[in-house]
Scaffold this motif. Structure first.
Motif, PDB file in Angstrom:
ATOM      1  N   ARG A   1      64.246 -17.620  75.498  1.00  0.00           N
ATOM      2  CA  ARG A   1      65.021 -16.470  75.105  1.00  0.00           C
ATOM      3  C   ARG A   1      66.302 -16.461  75.646  1.00  0.00           C
ATOM      4  N   PRO A   2      66.800 -16.080  73.979  1.00  0.00           N
ATOM      5  CA  PRO A   2      68.537 -16.596  74.702  1.00  0.00           C
ATOM      6  C   PRO A   2      69.131 -14.903  75.860  1.00  0.00           C
ATOM      7  N   ILE A   3      70.240 -15.327  76.319  1.00  0.00           N
ATOM      8  CA  ILE A   3      71.242 -14.271  76.489  1.00  0.00           C
ATOM      9  C   ILE A   3      72.560 -13.598  75.415  1.00  0.00           C
ATOM     10  N   MET A   4      72.662 -13.237  75.902  1.00  0.00           N
ATOM     11  CA  MET A   4      74.007 -12.350  74.730  1.00  0.00           C
ATOM     12  C   MET A   4      75.986 -12.567  75.955  1.00  0.00           C
ATOM     13  N   ILE A   5      75.951 -12.914  75.474  1.00  0.00           N
ATOM     14  CA  ILE A   5      77.362 -12.365  75.686  1.00  0.00           C
ATOM     15  C   ILE A   5      78.052 -11.489  75.010  1.00  0.00           C
ATOM     16  N   HIS A   6      78.615 -10.270  75.410  1.00  0.00           N
ATOM     17  CA  HIS A   6      79.389 -10.115  74.814  1.00  0.00           C
ATOM     18  C   HIS A   6      80.782  -9.419  75.154  1.00  0.00           C
ATOM     19  N   ARG A   7      81.571  -9.492  73.966  1.00  0.00           N
ATOM     20  CA  ARG A   7      83.319  -9.621  74.158  1.00  0.00           C
ATOM     21  C   ARG A   7      84.281  -9.499  73.454  1.00  0.00           C
ATOM     22  N   ALA A   8      85.523  -9.042  73.597  1.00  0.00           N
ATOM     23  CA  ALA A   8      86.656  -8.252  72.754  1.00  0.00           C
ATOM     24  C   ALA A   8      87.830  -8.737  73.123  1.00  0.00           C
ATOM     25  N   LEU A   9      88.393  -9.373  72.545  1.00  0.00           N
ATOM     26  CA  LEU A   9      89.960  -9.924  73.604  1.00  0.00           C
ATOM     27  C   LEU A   9      90.821  -8.424  73.493  1.00  0.00           C
ATOM     28  N   PHE A  10      90.986  -8.026  72.233  1.00  0.00           N
ATOM     29  CA  PHE A  10      91.963  -7.029  72.021  1.00  0.00           C
ATOM     30  C   PHE A  10      91.656  -5.634  72.827  1.00  0.00           C
ATOM     31  N   GLY A  11      90.715  -5.854  72.648  1.00  0.00           N
ATOM     32  CA  GLY A  11      89.192  -4.458  72.841  1.00  0.00           C
ATOM     33  C   GLY A  11      89.577  -3.540  71.530  1.00  0.00           C
ATOM     34  N   SER A  12      90.248  -3.070  71.468  1.00  0.00           N
ATOM     35  CA  SER A  12      90.502  -2.990  69.741  1.00  0.00           C
ATOM     36  C   SER A  12      92.151  -3.240  69.281  1.00  0.00           C
ATOM     37  N   VAL A  13      91.763  -3.582  68.443  1.00  0.00           N
ATOM     38  CA  VAL A  13      92.867  -3.789  67.401  1.00  0.00           C
ATOM     39  C   VAL A  13      93.877  -2.548  67.984  1.00  0.00           C
ATOM     40  N   GLU A  14      93.301  -1.773  66.857  1.00  0.00           N
ATOM     41  CA  GLU A  14      94.362  -0.341  67.495  1.00  0.00           C
ATOM     42  C   GLU A  14      95.155  -0.264  68.860  1.00  0.00           C
ATOM     43  N   ARG A  15      94.182  -0.496  70.255  1.00  0.00           N
ATOM     44  CA  ARG A  15      95.022   0.344  71.121  1.00  0.00           C
ATOM     45  C   ARG A  15      95.746  -1.366  71.291  1.00  0.00           C
ATOM     46  N   PHE A  16      95.384  -2.643  71.205  1.00  0.00           N
ATOM     47  CA  PHE A  16      96.427  -3.413  70.792  1.00  0.00           C
ATOM     48  C   PHE A  16      97.265  -3.505  70.786  1.00  0.00           C
ATOM     49  N   PHE A  17      97.618  -2.909  69.585  1.00  0.00           N
ATOM     50  CA  PHE A  17      99.031  -2.821  68.750  1.00  0.00           C
ATOM     51  C   PHE A  17      99.661  -2.222  69.445  1.00  0.00           C
ATOM     52  N   GLY A  18      99.071  -0.906  69.863  1.00  0.00           N
ATOM     53  CA  GLY A  18      99.772   0.190  70.955  1.00  0.00           C
ATOM     54  C   GLY A  18      99.843  -0.104  71.934  1.00  0.00           C
ATOM     55  N   ILE A  19      99.415  -1.011  72.687  1.00  0.00           N
ATOM     56  CA  ILE A  19      99.772  -1.410  74.401  1.00  0.00           C
ATOM     57  C   ILE A  19     101.158  -2.870  73.694  1.00  0.00           C
ATOM     58  N   LEU A  20     101.171  -3.945  72.650  1.00  0.00           N
ATOM     59  CA  LEU A  20     102.344  -4.472  73.174  1.00  0.00           C
ATOM     60  C   LEU A  20     103.229  -3.546  71.668  1.00  0.00           C
ATOM     61  N   LEU A  21     102.854  -2.752  71.346  1.00  0.00           N
ATOM     62  CA  LEU A  21     105.060  -2.077  70.901  1.00  0.00           C
ATOM     63  C   LEU A  21     104.826  -1.459  71.730  1.00  0.00           C
ATOM     64  N   GLU A  22     104.226  -1.094  73.076  1.00  0.00           N
ATOM     65  CA  GLU A  22     105.226  -0.445  74.183  1.00  0.00           C
ATOM     66  C   GLU A  22     105.476  -1.905  75.075  1.00  0.00           C
ATOM     67  N   HIS A  23     104.666  -2.777  75.463  1.00  0.00           N
ATOM     68  CA  HIS A  23     105.512  -4.224  76.056  1.00  0.00           C
ATOM     69  C   HIS A  23     106.202  -4.476  75.295  1.00  0.00           C
ATOM     70  N   TYR A  24     106.800  -4.665  74.213  1.00  0.00           N
ATOM     71  CA  TYR A  24     107.834  -4.986  73.885  1.00  0.00           C
ATOM     72  C   TYR A  24     108.661  -3.678  72.781  1.00  0.00           C
ATOM     73  N   ALA A  25     108.859  -2.507  73.663  1.00  0.00           N
ATOM     74  CA  ALA A  25     109.723  -1.481  73.410  1.00  0.00           C
ATOM     75  C   ALA A  25     109.768  -1.793  72.036  1.00  0.00           C
ATOM     76  N   GLY A  26     109.469  -1.561  71.064  1.00  0.00           N
ATOM     77  CA  GLY A  26     109.277  -1.885  69.868  1.00  0.00           C
ATOM     78  C   GLY A  26     110.322  -3.543  69.180  1.00  0.00           C
ATOM     79  N   HIS A  27     110.422  -3.771  70.483  1.00  0.00           N
ATOM     80  CA  HIS A  27     110.783  -5.203  69.775  1.00  0.00           C
ATOM     81  C   HIS A  27     110.545  -6.043  69.659  1.00  0.00           C
ATOM     82  N   PHE A  28     109.328  -6.123  68.805  1.00  0.00           N
ATOM     83  CA  PHE A  28     108.546  -7.152  68.624  1.00  0.00           C
ATOM     84  C   PHE A  28     109.235  -8.473  68.319  1.00  0.00           C
TER      85      PHE A  28
END
Length: 606
Positions: free
Chosen positions: A468-495
């Motif tokens: 029986r294999p085991i599974m690893i589920h993983r998401a790095l950004f979590g969601s692209v939308e959410r990560f986008f929003g977080i980066l936007l705030e992190h950089y205060a819009g200055h990408f």
RNA sequence: GCCCAAGUAGCUCAGAGGUAGAGCAACGCCUUGGUAAGGCGUAGGCCGUGGGUUCAAUUCCCACCUUGGGCUCCA
């Protein structure tokens, strides 16, 4: 960010003696008393529940008599009353009494919440602390400021409805939030900080920079990415794909809807139905669901044929669009949506491979997040949600131990979130602190023994037996939308340059001089030929100053100004302005190209 | 979902029981300016949607939708 759940520990224990020093928590807890005192004076018959200090300030929960309730406009009134009480330097007087006495006291005062707290105290508590502030009496172990004169830098922030004891099935009380500081300057700094957070709010920046929108016509929690936002998103995804390819992932795709049986098998309909959109029913009565997760699909790809131990670990990656029915009150910009794209992958491996795979995976996650400009992390280990999961405790313990071992190896702070896992697996969450110190949950890594069983997955071992294999589920950004929003705030819009939708704005000094426009166009084409996103504004009649201002407001990283003088000089030197700082310098075009190309390649954050 | 609040021009906001206004943005003309807003003009609104009250509603009432701050929940 998220407040603590209701904490009545300040009231629940035996009294504490006068503290050695006056801390901010003590000040704020006293401010909470003062607020309750003001409320009781202004709203006779008000009942008060608990009122602790929080990271940001303090709150107090109330039930007002006869269906009256606070509105925002009541806050100034309460605040002035507090200030009035503060001026009177009313002492905080501590008193210790027997549990019984206290119970009678609060019973007589018509304060059932306090009586309840007393009743819920452990059996061995037989005396409790009481604090009096003028006419106001509270059950409290303290400590407190000596008198209300210490409470001068105060501000009430908002009112909110909260469930009594934080339980959705309980009655809803009203909570008033406020904050307090030692002095006015600190309070002003706090207010300024909130203003900073407001200015970098991704919802605001999304409009200002024309990145995305949430049209009412589509529905709550569903985003539209505009060309500039779409470009940033594509850049984020492209780099992620590249890194995943290098790390041995294979790319798969799956549809957005599926028959209900798949989610019965996976357990989603048993445990996750609340988070799913209602089904659509076809003519024959077959029910289809929008997918809230991608895992069952990847599992079917695994199960599509017999697998050998030689294929493991098998890593399947997909930017998978999922839909979750979020309660109407929780949808929030890009960080909490109903339709999102996960950078989702499932790793199928043997138990023997699990440890190595987890360690290299965590390293991969952190490296990639660093490339996007985040560097301050801590990890959270989330364990079995009691009563909301399947599988035995032994299996969960084994999966959890594997995660813990990998987390410990990372040498990052690790906190425990008991019961925070999903219904099929425990998980590690990677939390990141952004530029202004807020923490965000980003990546999750889950070790799953359950779904391989439910889908009866196996592979053929070297000795020919089934395993029986085991599974690893993983998401790095979590969601692209959410990560986008977080980066936007992190950089205060200055990408950073590599993510900026427009990297250089070229501004002609004379916009009607053909030779200047020609010069600007050639420069633009030179930059574009080097793979840079250069733009020459085509707005007629806009003066140079206005164009510079527009570029600054649009947070374009660089502005190059070219004019008749440059054309006449003919030496290929232009003036470069760094938008964020306003610094200017003369630079030859080939050097400019080289510098920017390097900055992009290094993904430096400016 | 629950508590409170809000929806008026692309954006930020004013207004009032008698069918609407500012600034910026857009568009046009003039201006050709060397580093964060040149001037003048034009256009732009079913005042979130649907009901109700009223001679009259964008304004008052109700419901719904959307948004904001929280609770709960989570990527």
């Amino acid at each position: 960010m998220a407040e603590h759940s209701v904490d009545d520990s300040a009231e629940a224990g035996p009294p504490i003696d006068v503290p050695a020093e006056l801390t901010l928590d003590i000040l704020r807890h006293s401010a909470a008393h003062l607020m309750a005192s003001a409320v009781v004076e202004l709203y006779p018959g008000a009942q008060y529940d608990v009122g602790p200090a929080t990271d940001e300030g303090f709150f107090y929960n109330f039930r007002l008599p006869e269906h009256t309730h606070f509105v925002e406009d009541d806050l100034p009134r309460i605040e002035s009353k507090m200030k009035e009480l503060a001026k009177r330097r009313i002492p905080f007087e501590r008193e210790v009494m027997s549990r019984d006495q206290a119970r009678h006291l609060f019973s007589d005062l018509g304060q059932p919440f306090k009586v309840d707290i007393i009743d819920r105290m452990p059996d061995d508590v037989d005396s409790v602390g009481i604090y009096r502030t003028g006419n106001f009496v509270d059950l409290c172990r303290g400590p407190h400021v000596p008198h209300s004169g210490h409470l001068r830098a105060l501000k009430l922030l908002r009112v909110a409805g909260v469930y009594w004891k934080g339980d959705e099935s309980n009655e809803q009380l009203q909570r008033v939030y406020g904050t307090a500081f030692f002095d006015r300057e600190q309070l002003d700094a706090f207010i300024a900080q909130r203003e900073q957070a407001r200015l970098r709010d991704h919802r605001r920046l999304g409009v200002e920079l024309d990145l995305f929108s949430f049209p009412e016509e589509i529905g709550s929690g569903l985003a539209l990415f505009h060309p500039k936002g779409g470009l940033v998103r594509k850049l984020m995804e492209d780099y992620s794909r590249q890194r995943h390819e290098e790390a041995g992932y294979e790319f798969v795709n799956s549809p957005h809807i599926t028959k209900e049986d798949l989610f019965k098998t996976s357990g989603h309909l048993q445990w996750y139905a609340d988070g799913m959109f209602p089904p659509m029913e076809l003519d024959g009565g077959t029910r289809y669901y929008l997918k809230p997760m991608n895992c069952p699909f990847h599992i079917l790809i695994y199960a599509s044929r017999q697998r050998s131990y030689r294929e493991l670990p098998l890593r399947m990656f997909e930017f998978g669009s999922v839909y979750r029915y979020e309660k109407s009150g929780v949808v929030h910009g890009l960080t909490r949506v109903r339709g999102m794209t996960q950078d989702d992958a499932h790793i199928f491996c043997s138990k023997a491979q699990m440890g190595d795979e987890l360690r290299s995976l965590l390293q991969f996650v952190l490296d990639l997040l660093r490339d996007y400009g985040l560097s301050d992390f801590f990890l959270e280990l989330q364990t079995k949600p009691e009563g909301k999961a399947f599988g035995t405790d032994e299996e969960w313990a084994e999966a959890t131990d594997a995660l813990r071992a990998a987390a410990v190896a990372m040498d990052l702070p690790l906190v425990l979130d008991e019961g925070g896992g999903t219904f099929y697996a425990p998980k590690i969450s990677v939390q990141a602190r952004d530029a202004i110190g807020r923490t965000w949950q980003l990546s999750t890594i889950q070790v799953d023994f359950m779904l391989p069983q439910r889908f009866d997955l196996h592979y053929i071992e070297a000795d020919g037996t089934q395993a029986r294999p085991i599974m690893i589920h993983r998401a790095l950004f979590g969601s692209v939308e959410r990560f986008f929003g977080i980066l936007l705030e992190h950089y205060a819009g200055h990408f950073p340059l590599w993510l900026a939708p427009v990297q250089v704005e070229i501004v002609p000094v004379q916009d009607d001089a053909p030779e200047v426009l020609q010069y600007a166009a050639v420069l633009r084409d030179t930059l574009r030929a080097a793979g840079l996103r250069a733009n020459v504004g085509d707005k007629p009649g806009a003066r140079m100053q206005a164009r510079i201002r527009d570029a600054v407001k649009q947070k374009v990283p660089y502005v190059v100004v070219v004019g008749r003088n440059d054309v006449e000089r003919g030496d290929g030197v232009v003036n470069l302005r760094v938008t964020q700082t306003g610094a200017q310098e003369d630079v030859a075009v080939p050097e400019l190209v080289q510098r920017m190309v390097r900055e992009v390649a290094e993904r430096s954050s400016g």
